[in-house]
Structure formats: structure tokens, C-alpha cells
Design an enzyme around this catalytic site. Sequence first.
Site, PDB file in Angstrom:
ATOM      1  N   PRO A  53       0.790  -1.240   0.000  1.00  0.00           N
ATOM      2  CA  PRO A  53       0.000   0.000   0.000  1.00  0.00           C
ATOM      3  C   PRO A  53       0.818   1.285   0.000  1.00  0.00           C
ATOM      4  CG  PRO A  53       0.016  -0.987   2.177  1.00  0.00           C
ATOM      5  CD  PRO A  53       0.735  -1.953   1.291  1.00  0.00           C
TER       6      PRO A  53
ATOM      7  N   ASP B 243       2.968   1.177 -11.673  1.00  0.00           N
ATOM      8  CA  ASP B 243       1.712   1.914 -11.689  1.00  0.00           C
ATOM      9  C   ASP B 243       1.883   3.243 -10.984  1.00  0.00           C
ATOM     10  OD1 ASP B 243       0.507  -0.170 -12.867  1.00  0.00           O
ATOM     11  OD2 ASP B 243      -0.392  -0.975 -11.041  1.00  0.00           O
TER      12      ASP B 243
ATOM     13  N   LYS C   3      -1.758   4.447 -14.295  1.00  0.00           N
ATOM     14  CA  LYS C   3      -3.178   4.449 -14.632  1.00  0.00           C
ATOM     15  C   LYS C   3      -3.862   5.147 -13.506  1.00  0.00           C
ATOM     16  CE  LYS C   3      -3.779   0.130 -16.844  1.00  0.00           C
ATOM     17  NZ  LYS C   3      -3.690  -1.125 -16.317  1.00  0.00           N
TER      18      LYS C   3
ATOM     19  N   GLY D 243       0.698  -1.597  -7.341  1.00  0.00           N
ATOM     20  CA  GLY D 243       0.290  -1.211  -5.989  1.00  0.00           C
ATOM     21  C   GLY D 243      -0.445  -2.362  -5.325  1.00  0.00           C
TER      22      GLY D 243
ATOM     23  N   ASP E  59      -1.610  -5.754  -4.004  1.00  0.00           N
ATOM     24  CA  ASP E  59      -1.359  -7.115  -4.464  1.00  0.00           C
ATOM     25  C   ASP E  59      -1.684  -7.179  -5.956  1.00  0.00           C
ATOM     26  OD1 ASP E  59      -1.067 -10.124  -3.532  1.00  0.00           O
ATOM     27  OD2 ASP E  59      -2.664 -10.009  -5.027  1.00  0.00           O
TER      28      ASP E  59
ATOM     29  N   ALA F 208      -4.706  -3.244  -0.346  1.00  0.00           N
ATOM     30  CA  ALA F 208      -5.191  -2.039   0.351  1.00  0.00           C
ATOM     31  C   ALA F 208      -6.180  -2.382   1.464  1.00  0.00           C
ATOM     32  CB  ALA F 208      -5.831  -1.088  -0.650  1.00  0.00           C
TER      33      ALA F 208
ATOM     34  N   MET G 164     -11.629   1.504  -5.408  1.00  0.00           N
ATOM     35  CA  MET G 164     -12.013   2.490  -6.437  1.00  0.00           C
ATOM     36  C   MET G 164     -13.457   2.942  -6.250  1.00  0.00           C
ATOM     37  SD  MET G 164     -10.131   0.683  -9.696  1.00  0.00           S
ATOM     38  CE  MET G 164     -10.360  -1.012  -9.150  1.00  0.00           C
TER      39      MET G 164
END
Length: 468
Positions: free
Chosen positions: A226, A249, A271, A302, A304, A333, A384
Site C-alpha cells: 500500500p 503503476d 493508470k 500497488g 497485491d 489495500a 475504487m
Amino acid sequence: MDHFPIFLAVQGRRIVVSGGGETALAKLRLLLKTTARITVFAETPEDGLSALAAERRITLVSRALGPGDALCAALFYAANDDPAEDARVARLARADGALVNWVDNLENSAFITPAIVDRDPVTIAIGTEGAAPVLARAIKADLEERLPVSLGLAARVGKAFRKAADALPMGRKRREFWAEYYFNTAPQAIEKQGEAGLEPALHDLLARHLAEAPTRGRVDMVGAGPGDPELLTLKARRLLDRADVVIHDRLVAPAILELARREAILIDAGKQGFGPAMAQDEICALMVEHAAQGAHVVRLKGGDPSVFGRLDEEIAALDAAGLDWSVVPGITASSAAAAQIGQSLTKRDRNSALRILTGHDMKGFAEQDWRGLARPGTVAAIYMGARGARFIQGRLMMHGASPDTSVTAVENAARSDARTIATTLGRLASDLEDAAPTGPVILLYGLAPRWAEAALPRQSADLKEEFA
Ligand code: SAH
């Protein structure tokens, strides 16, 4: 850093110096190493200056600098050893558009000249922003001693050979070739035969390296966790230490990228939720291209790699190219966020299942099994989900979820700027709007921070009834 070091292209450009004494001469000793055209303005030039003019190494103008004399100059030195005169010429040169250095006057200079270790084309510039000239000189002396004088020669001959060496695959193979050249082959060749020995030695060395069996490239898909570098696995750390190429990323924290080898090529395949991104095809093509050339590629993701990481598309591309790969798990996360609020993701008598879902997919806000999620006692980690909070809230309540259900949003979990927003489903969207997070946010639906639980007794009571 108040002064940014750069190497300025001066070939054929004008450099103007104002001053006729030792200070000007000292600057000229440095400037004459360059391929710039040097003009000196001095009312009463010292002999040293006249001698340089006679050798046509400088253009000497025997009068004080006037307006327009520094036009088209890349650099200008005020070196009169006279503050009033230096102030006057600096003003004129600035008006002519030149970058001005007023010798020994840091405050009024647009640039400063570093201490230089010259092994042209290898040039080392040392600066202390005027803080410790003694230190700069000590570092220079140390480097002068350590770097063989032949280094410049080896680099010049090496530079002309770069095209030929491109026959070696990019990455480790090519690096090994150059390392052997600079640290073994070149010093030995120069010692035995001088400059003439360098080129034949390069050809021999290249032939030997080309004949060696090519190393096989590979790609490791590595979880970066994380954001806290201490939450990297030992394996991730070791692979970062060895990778030739790191494709990462945007979520990967800078502190983690710092751990990559200095020489590694870092590629940002960033992204971002809704923003511009490198297309997935492009990322796959990049991995394949580098690994096929023999590079050891770390695809750094980021959290896993197997959680919302588009891992399968990348593996498919590697399989299609016949390349070796592995997956190195990382801390996702939701684990980091649960740790942040002192809760478990599962708990006897509370939730015996954990749902991992995304608030957003390729098509927009993601549809989910809202009815199942609305059932009391459900715990879900929503990735997200921040931007779609109002949508998620609406869907869940429409399917009967209580507006009192705890939701905890954790921004930047496991980072120094972590933030916890403890709320309820009914207030989720407005509380998130107020908090206006800018970092990655995960929603822990059905969980309150441990320290806030005591303040929400009603909900625990409801849950007990439901399970009874
Ligand atoms: N593979 C990643 C998830 C990638 S999807 C993992 O396992 O964690 C990107 C989403 O992950 C973000 O929108 C956010 O919801 C979540 N996320 C990633 N890092 C986070 C962090 N440090 N804090 C909070 N959420 C994070």
C-alpha cells in the site's frame, strides 16, 4: 536546491568576460576548456590575456564593456574585481539577454560555476551553492585522485563504439560489456599500448560478449503493497534490487521506487481512475519487448497484483511470447486499511465472509450483488469506490441496507498521510465530498474504526438480533 545543475551546450556560442586581471584569467582557464567563442573586454589587460589573444584563443577588446557588447552571449562573467564596475557591466549584460555571473557575488549571479573534475567527455561538477567552497575543493581533490586520467580517453573511444555495442541486447548484457570495458579492458589496454590499444580491445571484447549465450529475460509481477516501504516483502525488495527494467503503476509510492537499482530503467505506466493512462496493450508490449531482449523486468503494482491489477491480461501476453514469469504477492489495500482502523476483516459472530469489490469498472460505475450486500452483517472492501460513493450508497439503500450501517473510508492507508473518515452509509457521499480526498481511498463497508465502535451500540445490537 536553489541551483539546478545542468550541462550547457556552448559549442560555437559566445561567452563574454569583462575584466583584465587575475580573476578574469582564472575564469578563462576553465572557459578555455570549452569549444565556445570567448571575448574579453578589458581596458588594461594583463600580459596573460594579451598572450591568449595572440594565440587566437580569445578575442580581446581593449576597452570597457559598453551597451550591446554582450548581445547573443550565452554566458557573461563580471570579473573586474571592482564592485562598481562589476555592477555596471552586469546590468548591461543582463539587458543584452545574457546569463550573468558576477564573480564572488552569489546574490547577484544568475548562475554559479562549479568546481570541475575534467575527464572530458566525463565531467563532474561539484557545487555547494556557496555554502562551503572548501568542501567542494576537498571533494574535487578526492575525485581527481580516484579517477584515472585515462578515463576521458577511454570514454571518448568508447563513445565512438556505442553503435557497434548496440549489437548486444539492451539491459544487463550491454551494461556488463561497458562495465568490463571501463574497469578492466580499457585501463589494461592503455597501459600496454596507449590509445592505439583501445579500439582493437573493444572489438575483441564485443566479439567475446556476443558469443556468450544470451541471458533469458523474465518478468516478475510484484506487489508493492500500500505504500510503506516496510510493508514490501523481502522477495519484492530483492527483485527490485536486481531488475533491469521496472514498469510501475501510478499507485506505487516514490519511496518504493527509490529502492530500484540506480541503473534500472523506470517506466511509469500510470493508470489513474478516470485520467489518461498507458493502454493495457502498450504495457503488455513494453514488458514483452524488454524481456525478449534479455532484461529482467519487474512489473510493479500497488497492493497485491491479483486484486484489480489486470494481472491475467499481462500473463496472457507473456505466455503468448513464451517468456518466463512469476507473481509475487503484496499487501492489498484492504489489509492495510483494516490495520489502520484496528479491525479484522472477518470476525466470529460478526462476518464470516469478506467481499472484495470495485466501485468502478471499464464500463463506469460497477453493478454488484446489491441485495446480498445490503444484508445486515455484510463486510465489503470497496476498491475504487470514492468517486462512485453516491451511486453505491443509493444502490445499497434502495436494496434495503440501513443508513446507519458503518462505513469507513481510508485514504492513503499505510502511508504517512493516511486519513480515516468514519461515517455511515446514509452520510457516506456527503462526508466524502466534505473530506475531498486526493489520494487512493478504500471503503470498508460494514466496519467502523475499533475506537468508534463504542459510540455505535445500536448497530451492534441490531446485528445480534439479526443473527439470533
Ligand atoms: N492491487 C491494488 C488495488 C488496485 S485498484 C491492491 O491490492 O491494493 C486501486 C484502488 O486500490 C484504489 O482506487 C484504492 O481504492 C485502493 N488503494 C490502493 N492503495 C491504497 C492505499 N494506500 N490506501 C487506500 N486505498 C488504496
